[in-house]
Design a protein around this motif. Structure first.
Motif, PDB file in Angstrom:
ATOM      1  N   HIS A 150       0.663  -1.311   0.092  1.00 32.96           N
ATOM      2  CA  HIS A 150      -0.070   0.071   0.014  1.00 32.96           C
ATOM      3  C   HIS A 150       0.699   1.097  -0.144  1.00 32.96           C
ATOM      4  N   SER A 151       2.008   1.238   0.611  1.00 30.76           N
ATOM      5  CA  SER A 151       2.663   2.353   0.950  1.00 30.76           C
ATOM      6  C   SER A 151       3.322   2.716  -0.398  1.00 30.76           C
ATOM      7  N   PHE A 152       3.606   1.930  -1.369  1.00 23.59           N
ATOM      8  CA  PHE A 152       4.339   2.214  -2.608  1.00 23.59           C
ATOM      9  C   PHE A 152       3.332   2.304  -3.710  1.00 23.59           C
ATOM     10  N   GLY A 153       1.829   2.365  -3.179  1.00 25.94           N
ATOM     11  CA  GLY A 153       0.964   2.424  -4.284  1.00 25.94           C
ATOM     12  C   GLY A 153       0.768   1.238  -5.263  1.00 25.94           C
ATOM     13  N   ILE A 154       1.126  -0.018  -4.939  1.00 27.23           N
ATOM     14  CA  ILE A 154       0.973  -1.320  -5.678  1.00 27.23           C
ATOM     15  C   ILE A 154      -0.639  -1.741  -5.429  1.00 27.23           C
ATOM     16  N   THR A 155      -1.355  -1.810  -6.538  1.00 28.24           N
ATOM     17  CA  THR A 155      -2.538  -2.351  -6.195  1.00 28.24           C
ATOM     18  C   THR A 155      -2.817  -3.877  -6.773  1.00 28.24           C
ATOM     19  N   ARG A 156      -1.875  -4.281  -7.506  1.00 31.80           N
ATOM     20  CA  ARG A 156      -2.176  -5.476  -8.145  1.00 31.80           C
ATOM     21  C   ARG A 156      -0.721  -6.685  -7.907  1.00 31.80           C
ATOM     22  N   VAL A 157      -0.880  -7.704  -7.743  1.00 35.97           N
ATOM     23  CA  VAL A 157       0.483  -8.506  -7.638  1.00 35.97           C
ATOM     24  C   VAL A 157       0.090 -10.039  -8.169  1.00 35.97           C
ATOM     25  N   LEU A 158       1.190 -10.554  -8.711  1.00 38.55           N
ATOM     26  CA  LEU A 158       1.182 -11.916  -9.284  1.00 38.55           C
ATOM     27  C   LEU A 158       1.489 -13.005  -8.114  1.00 38.55           C
ATOM     28  N   VAL A 159       0.413 -13.812  -7.852  1.00 39.80           N
ATOM     29  CA  VAL A 159       0.767 -14.487  -6.450  1.00 39.80           C
ATOM     30  C   VAL A 159       0.296 -16.042  -6.718  1.00 39.80           C
ATOM     31  N   GLU A 160       0.928 -16.809  -6.273  1.00 43.74           N
ATOM     32  CA  GLU A 160       0.628 -18.350  -6.148  1.00 43.74           C
ATOM     33  C   GLU A 160      -0.073 -18.604  -4.768  1.00 43.74           C
ATOM     34  N   SER A 161      -1.606 -18.667  -4.634  1.00 38.62           N
ATOM     35  CA  SER A 161      -2.065 -18.726  -3.396  1.00 38.62           C
ATOM     36  C   SER A 161      -1.991 -20.161  -2.873  1.00 38.62           C
ATOM     37  N   LYS A 162      -1.513 -19.925  -1.314  1.00 35.34           N
ATOM     38  CA  LYS A 162      -1.529 -21.391  -0.807  1.00 35.34           C
ATOM     39  C   LYS A 162      -2.569 -21.179   0.418  1.00 35.34           C
ATOM     40  N   ALA A 163      -3.649 -20.273   0.266  1.00 35.30           N
ATOM     41  CA  ALA A 163      -4.494 -20.236   1.209  1.00 35.30           C
ATOM     42  C   ALA A 163      -5.822 -20.997   0.729  1.00 35.30           C
ATOM     43  N   LEU A 164      -7.099 -20.920   1.504  1.00 33.94           N
ATOM     44  CA  LEU A 164      -8.062 -21.710   1.082  1.00 33.94           C
ATOM     45  C   LEU A 164      -8.721 -20.585   0.048  1.00 33.94           C
ATOM     46  N   SER A 165      -9.421 -21.246  -1.027  1.00 36.78           N
ATOM     47  CA  SER A 165     -10.274 -20.641  -1.877  1.00 36.78           C
ATOM     48  C   SER A 165     -11.371 -19.776  -1.443  1.00 36.78           C
ATOM     49  N   LYS A 166     -11.804 -19.130  -1.907  1.00 34.77           N
ATOM     50  CA  LYS A 166     -13.054 -18.487  -1.316  1.00 34.77           C
ATOM     51  C   LYS A 166     -14.175 -19.267  -0.989  1.00 34.77           C
ATOM     52  N   ILE A 167     -14.396 -20.282  -1.954  1.00 34.44           N
ATOM     53  CA  ILE A 167     -15.620 -21.322  -1.650  1.00 34.44           C
ATOM     54  C   ILE A 167     -15.186 -21.989  -0.470  1.00 34.44           C
ATOM     55  N   GLU A 168     -13.644 -22.478  -0.204  1.00 32.38           N
ATOM     56  CA  GLU A 168     -13.566 -23.289   0.904  1.00 32.38           C
ATOM     57  C   GLU A 168     -13.429 -22.427   2.255  1.00 32.38           C
ATOM     58  N   GLN A 169     -13.247 -21.211   2.050  1.00 28.46           N
ATOM     59  CA  GLN A 169     -13.422 -20.281   3.326  1.00 28.46           C
ATOM     60  C   GLN A 169     -14.790 -20.246   3.690  1.00 28.46           C
ATOM     61  N   GLY A 170     -15.925 -19.933   2.748  1.00 26.02           N
ATOM     62  CA  GLY A 170     -17.230 -19.655   2.926  1.00 26.02           C
ATOM     63  C   GLY A 170     -17.119 -18.209   2.833  1.00 26.02           C
ATOM     64  N   PRO A 171     -18.575 -17.781   2.813  1.00 26.67           N
ATOM     65  CA  PRO A 171     -18.606 -16.326   1.965  1.00 26.67           C
ATOM     66  C   PRO A 171     -18.265 -15.362   3.319  1.00 26.67           C
ATOM     67  N   THR A 172     -18.251 -15.647   4.671  1.00 23.34           N
ATOM     68  CA  THR A 172     -18.009 -14.641   5.694  1.00 23.34           C
ATOM     69  C   THR A 172     -16.419 -14.547   5.821  1.00 23.34           C
ATOM     70  N   GLU A 173     -15.639 -15.270   5.381  1.00 25.91           N
ATOM     71  CA  GLU A 173     -14.207 -15.232   5.374  1.00 25.91           C
ATOM     72  C   GLU A 173     -13.427 -14.618   4.426  1.00 25.91           C
TER      73      GLU A 173
END
Length: 373
Positions: A47-70
């Motif tokens: 945020h401090s450098f104004g970067i809004t988008r990055v290329l990532v390999e997600s190792k976290a749960l997907s949105k479906i696995e998280q559930g809508p509230t997480e």
């Protein structure tokens, strides 16, 4: 689990994602390297450098696995601070103090490493101090207790962390954008890093310094500047502020004896934060002063040395009074503010609660306010 290389908005990132490319921000060297595991403190750097988008390999749960509230839509606070926001005030204060103590201890170790010749690692300092700076930005009222956290032991680390917190709060109150506020906070922490290059016998000396020793101490601003000068993580205006933070409006400062508008506003922010915390802290050669007394001294006895606009912002943050405010006096009496003087905002007319007597602190200089309730 998912493992896809995909561009994601920073505000949608989940802690635990892995960066899949080196990140540059008009810098010669990357501000983050490929395969960095992104945690909350990294989001603030982005945020401090104004970067809004990055290329990532997600190792976290997907949105479906998280559930809508997480879904995490915006990261502002560390987990510790988010937790303490839901608790009552006393626990909240203790949590904030714990966060502060951890930052002081971690920076103390960094400072010791500078003494042994280790190069200053700005990224490591960011990781240490961004959570506590962010916590105070989200809990501004607790700045009134900041000097209670500081101790005589490890004063240098306490001072650096506190100056960073104060500089960030002042700059935010003056309207600086969040990214710049965080940079100013980092600059405040690093302003005295050059003290690591000064003989310990001099900076720990209890007696008055000789002129030769004082000249040696004054070199710390140049050392601090040199230690950050090659870092792409510190903006040029912050490097200048670190170099200038002991300059004074009347030309009495160092290293160059600059005057007035020759000194940048960010330099003045660091200067005010630095002097305020030093004067309000216990030192081997003197007792600490109340925040009211310190700001009064800076407004009156040190008049002409500081940008009064910055002093007034600090006053509003720490000691703002209003009709009905309960205060403790140097007489140990509890009083209520019943009238505010425009020219002497720290010296109102108060009514002592036990006796009902009125005291005008603007004319009775033997009594002053030491604490707001």
């Amino acid at each position: 689990m998912i493992a896809l290389d995909i561009y994601k908005e920073v505000n949608e990132l989940i802690p635990g994602s892995f960066l899949k490319e080196d990140l540059y921000a008009n810098t010669r060297n990357p501000i983050m390297v490929k395969d960095t595991k992104l945690m909350l403190e990294h989001f603030e750097v982005l945020h401090s450098f104004g970067i809004t988008r990055v290329l990532v390999e997600s190792k976290a749960l997907s949105k479906i696995e998280q559930g809508p509230t997480e879904k995490i839509t915006e990261v502002k606070l560390t987990p510790e601070v988010e937790k303490q926001m839901t608790q009552n005030a006393p626990t909240k204060s203790r949590s904030l103090e714990t966060l502060y103590d951890e930052a002081v201890e971690s920076y103390r170790k960094e400072f010791i490493s500078y003494r042994s010749g280790k190069k200053l690692d700005v990224a490591a300092v960011r990781t240490i101090v961004l959570p506590v700076i962010q916590a105070f930005l989200e809990n501004k009222d607790y700045v009134r207790r900041l000097n209670e956290f500081s101790t005589l032991q490890n004063y240098r680390a306490h001072h650096s962390i506190s100056v960073g917190i104060l500089a960030a709060l002042i700059s935010e109150a003056m309207g600086y954008p969040r990214g710049q506020v965080l940079q100013i906070g980092i600059a405040g922490v690093l302003a005295d890093s050059g003290m690591a290059k000064i003989d310990e016998k001099i900076i720990d000396k209890v007696a008055f310094l000789t002129s030769e020793e004082l000249s040696e101490v004054k070199k710390h601003v140049i050392h601090s500047f040199q230690m950050v000068n090659d870092s792409s993580l510190v903006r040029q205006e912050m490097k200048v502020a670190i170099l200038q933070h002991h300059e004074r409006f009347d030309g009495s400062g160092y290293p160059r004896g600059l005057k007035g508008q020759e000194i940048t506003e960010i330099s003045q922010i660091l200067s005010v934060a630095d002097v305020y915390h030093a004067m309000a802290s216990e030192r081997p050669y003197r007792q600490k002063e109340s925040s009211f007394k310190v700001i009064e001294l800076m407004r009156e006895e040190e008049f002409g040395k500081f940008d009064m606009k910055v002093i007034e912002v600090l006053h509003e943050l720490i000691n703002k009074l209003s009709i009905g405010t309960k205060v403790k006096l140097t007489t140990d009496e509890i009083a209520e503010v019943i009238y505010l003087h425009r020219d002497f905002p720290l010296r109102p007319i108060v009514k002592v609660l036990d006796t009902g007597t009125h005291t005008d602190l603007s004319s009775n200089r033997r009594i002053s306010i030491v604490k707001i309730f």
